[in-house]
Design an enzyme around this catalytic site. Structure first.
Site, mmCIF file in Angstrom:
data_model
loop_
_atom_site.group_PDB
_atom_site.id
_atom_site.type_symbol
_atom_site.label_atom_id
_atom_site.label_comp_id
_atom_site.label_asym_id
_atom_site.label_seq_id
_atom_site.Cartn_x
_atom_site.Cartn_y
_atom_site.Cartn_z
ATOM 1 N N GLY A 71 35.504 -13.728 19.444
ATOM 2 C CA GLY A 71 35.718 -13.583 18.807
ATOM 3 C C GLY A 71 37.276 -14.179 18.030
ATOM 4 O O GLY A 71 37.511 -15.274 17.138
ATOM 5 N N THR A 72 38.132 -13.916 18.617
ATOM 6 C CA THR A 72 39.720 -13.766 18.205
ATOM 7 C C THR A 72 39.830 -15.676 18.329
ATOM 8 O O THR A 72 40.473 -16.430 17.191
ATOM 9 C CB THR A 72 41.221 -13.156 19.602
ATOM 10 O OG1 THR A 72 40.285 -11.540 18.696
ATOM 11 C CG2 THR A 72 41.816 -13.501 18.711
ATOM 12 N N ASN A 151 35.640 -5.162 9.312
ATOM 13 C CA ASN A 151 34.974 -4.091 10.763
ATOM 14 C C ASN A 151 35.544 -3.119 10.660
ATOM 15 O O ASN A 151 35.062 -1.552 11.559
ATOM 16 C CB ASN A 151 35.821 -5.125 11.612
ATOM 17 C CG ASN A 151 37.310 -5.117 11.415
ATOM 18 O OD1 ASN A 151 37.711 -6.149 10.993
ATOM 19 N ND2 ASN A 151 38.431 -4.575 12.013
ATOM 20 N N SER A 199 30.597 -12.918 18.101
ATOM 21 C CA SER A 199 31.269 -12.886 19.134
ATOM 22 C C SER A 199 30.689 -11.530 19.897
ATOM 23 O O SER A 199 29.430 -11.050 19.813
ATOM 24 C CB SER A 199 32.538 -11.742 19.471
ATOM 25 O OG SER A 199 32.752 -11.160 20.347
ATOM 26 N N HIS A 201 30.677 -9.083 22.802
ATOM 27 C CA HIS A 201 30.312 -8.190 23.248
ATOM 28 C C HIS A 201 30.144 -7.064 21.411
ATOM 29 O O HIS A 201 30.116 -5.836 21.802
ATOM 30 C CB HIS A 201 31.706 -7.510 23.711
ATOM 31 C CG HIS A 201 32.698 -7.378 23.051
ATOM 32 N ND1 HIS A 201 33.421 -6.327 22.466
ATOM 33 C CD2 HIS A 201 33.876 -7.938 22.211
ATOM 34 C CE1 HIS A 201 34.944 -6.615 21.308
ATOM 35 N NE2 HIS A 201 34.899 -7.790 21.698
ATOM 36 N N THR A 237 35.808 -25.010 33.084
ATOM 37 C CA THR A 237 35.120 -24.613 33.279
ATOM 38 C C THR A 237 33.593 -23.759 32.436
ATOM 39 O O THR A 237 34.250 -22.816 31.886
ATOM 40 C CB THR A 237 34.983 -24.667 34.936
ATOM 41 O OG1 THR A 237 34.866 -26.096 35.223
ATOM 42 C CG2 THR A 237 33.264 -24.041 35.167
ATOM 43 N N CYS A 325 43.200 -2.000 16.768
ATOM 44 C CA CYS A 325 44.024 -2.613 16.950
ATOM 45 C C CYS A 325 45.402 -2.247 16.019
ATOM 46 O O CYS A 325 46.602 -2.371 16.442
ATOM 47 C CB CYS A 325 44.518 -4.023 16.302
ATOM 48 S SG CYS A 325 42.984 -5.239 16.616
HETATM 49 C C1 LIG Z 1 35.678 -7.753 17.207
HETATM 50 C C2 LIG Z 1 36.514 -8.648 16.416
HETATM 51 C C3 LIG Z 1 36.718 -9.789 15.897
HETATM 52 C C4 LIG Z 1 37.753 -10.275 18.141
HETATM 53 O O1 LIG Z 1 36.695 -10.761 18.841
HETATM 54 P P1 LIG Z 1 36.883 -10.374 19.928
HETATM 55 O O2 LIG Z 1 35.134 -10.991 20.991
HETATM 56 O O3 LIG Z 1 36.790 -9.148 20.289
HETATM 57 O O4 LIG Z 1 38.699 -11.062 20.411
HETATM 58 C C5 LIG Z 1 37.547 -10.344 14.898
HETATM 59 N N1 LIG Z 1 36.864 -10.230 13.615
HETATM 60 C C6 LIG Z 1 35.525 -9.433 13.788
HETATM 61 C C7 LIG Z 1 35.593 -8.801 12.379
HETATM 62 C C8 LIG Z 1 35.949 -8.300 15.160
HETATM 63 O O5 LIG Z 1 35.638 -7.007 14.345
#
Ligand SMILES: *Cc1c(COP(=O)(O)O)cnc(C)c1O
Length: 392
Positions: A71-72, A151, A199, A201, A237, A325
């Protein structure tokens, strides 16, 4: 002691079906998707299937999905990618003060390169006013970035309305949908979205893989240069097993999302009601109804979020204060401060996020345990005067 995991917003356990789907790609199906022999073709077919599953989850076309390292990276690619591809006139970005650090950090970086960024405020529920978005648009505005749901406090933004405003003004619209994809329905076309971050996970897939939806016709520069993977938009890759796991997770989520939201919404409301009934001087943070089905965020006056976390952990309960974080630093959450909370209430915040394996018993256990912890901590606090306890 059974552990109770209530931090699904930080990360979700990988679904056993997802793990099963990934395993062959660490073994016999190890091919490089760029190779032309049969192993390579197998890998390519698996990536194509995963791409179509992720696309379906958000109502996009396969070609519009770029796999990323999470996601980042998707947030970075959206903002920097669109900024680097823009011609000099379009140097203005509109975002909000409650975005994830992946968006805020990218915006600060672009400010250092000469871009102008407007950080819109939110109301006490964490809501952005669409009218504020409209008023912030100038002739130089390039992109609007407003997260779908926050979040920390779970507030869901009026994304479709903001999308319409962006479209009317001819400005690109990015939304960070990491907390909503696979949990709340998303339709990129109906919502006027040009760029959207996901993302794996956060939806029972593996860590280290995500995607950026890039609407056809949107000009975006790659951040990673090298090979021609992802149609020249992200070299390197492919993370084959990760992408397959992401696709499986997206497919599962599409089938279970609606029912799961109903079940979790009921547990969430039971937890909120219980907390507010049993703990005096506690308040709910975030919007009461426009809210993620799995998010509970409360501020409990006269106690430190960190102390509550440590005591909960000793009782086998995993929760979070602010976001993963910001915990570990002493700064209170930028989201809670933007919503107008005092430093004291922001420091006394607790996020409990529910998920697929949360039970009614878990909720009951948290309610009982937290009530005891708060009484104990308050009894030690020189600031707290229990109702009926005379001032000294
Ligand atoms: C977790 C999160 C991210 C970051 O995603 P990652 O896959 O952990 O890098 C970005 N934005 C929000 C709103 C999130 O909850």
């Amino acid at each position: 002691m059974n552990r109770v995991y209530l931090d699904y917003a930080a990360t979700t356990p990988t679904h056993p079906d997802v793990v099963q789907a990934m395993l062959p790609f660490f073994g016999e199906s190890f091919g490089n998707a760029s190779s032309l022999y049969s192993y390579g073709r197998e890998a390519r077919a698996a990536i194509t299937a995963a791409r179509s599953s992720v696309a379906r989850l958000i109502g996009a076309d396969e070609d519009e999905i770029v796999f990323t390292g999470g996601g980042t990276e998707a947030d970075n690619m959206a903002l920097k990618g669109i900024a680097f591809a823009a011609d000099g006139k379009y140097n203005h970005i509109i975002t909000t003060s409650i975005e994830h650090h992946a968006v805020l950090g990218s915006c600060e970086f672009l400010e250092n390169l000469g871009f102008h960024v407007t950080y819109l405020p939110v109301d006490k529920y964490g809501l952005v006013a669409p009218d504020d978005v409209r008023k912030a648009i100038t002739d130089n505005t390039l992109v609007i970035s407003v997260m779908h749901a926050n979040n920390e406090v779970g507030t869901i933004q009026p994304i479709a309305e903001i999308g319409r405003i962006a479209r009317d003004a001819g400005v690109y619209f990015h939304t960070d949908a990491v907390q909503t994809a696979g949990h709340v329905p998303i339709a990129v076309n109906d919502m006027g979205i040009d760029l959207l971050s996901v993302s794996a996970h956060k939806l029972y897939g593996p860590k280290g893989v995500g995607a950026l939806f890039v609407r056809t016709g949107t000009r975006i520069s790659p951040l990673i240069h090298g090979g021609a993977q992802e149609r020249n938009r992200r070299a390197g890759t492919e993370n084959l097993a990760g992408i397959v796991g992401f696709g499986t997770a997206a497919e599962l989520a599409r089938g279970t999302m609606t029912e799961e939201a109903t079940v979790l919404g009921t547990l969430r409301d039971r937890l909120i009601t219980g907390l507010l009934e049993r703990i005096p001087e506690a308040q709910l943070n975030g919007h009461p109804t426009s809210r993620l089905p799995n998010n509970v965020n409360v501020s409990i006056d006269y106690v430190e979020g960190e102390s509550m976390l440590l005591h909960l952990d000793m009782e086998g309960i995993c929760a979070s204060t602010g976001s993963a974080c910001t915990s570990g630093s002493l700064e209170p959450s930028h989201v809670l401060l933007s919503m107008g909370l005092s430093h004291q209430l922001a420091h006394g915040s607790l996020r409990l996020s529910l998920g697929k394996w949360t039970t009614g018993e878990d909720v009951e256990r948290v309610l009982e345990t937290l009530q005891e912890i708060v009484s104990k901590l308050r009894a030690m606090s020189p600031l707290y005067k229990a109702p009926g306890r005379s001032a000294q």
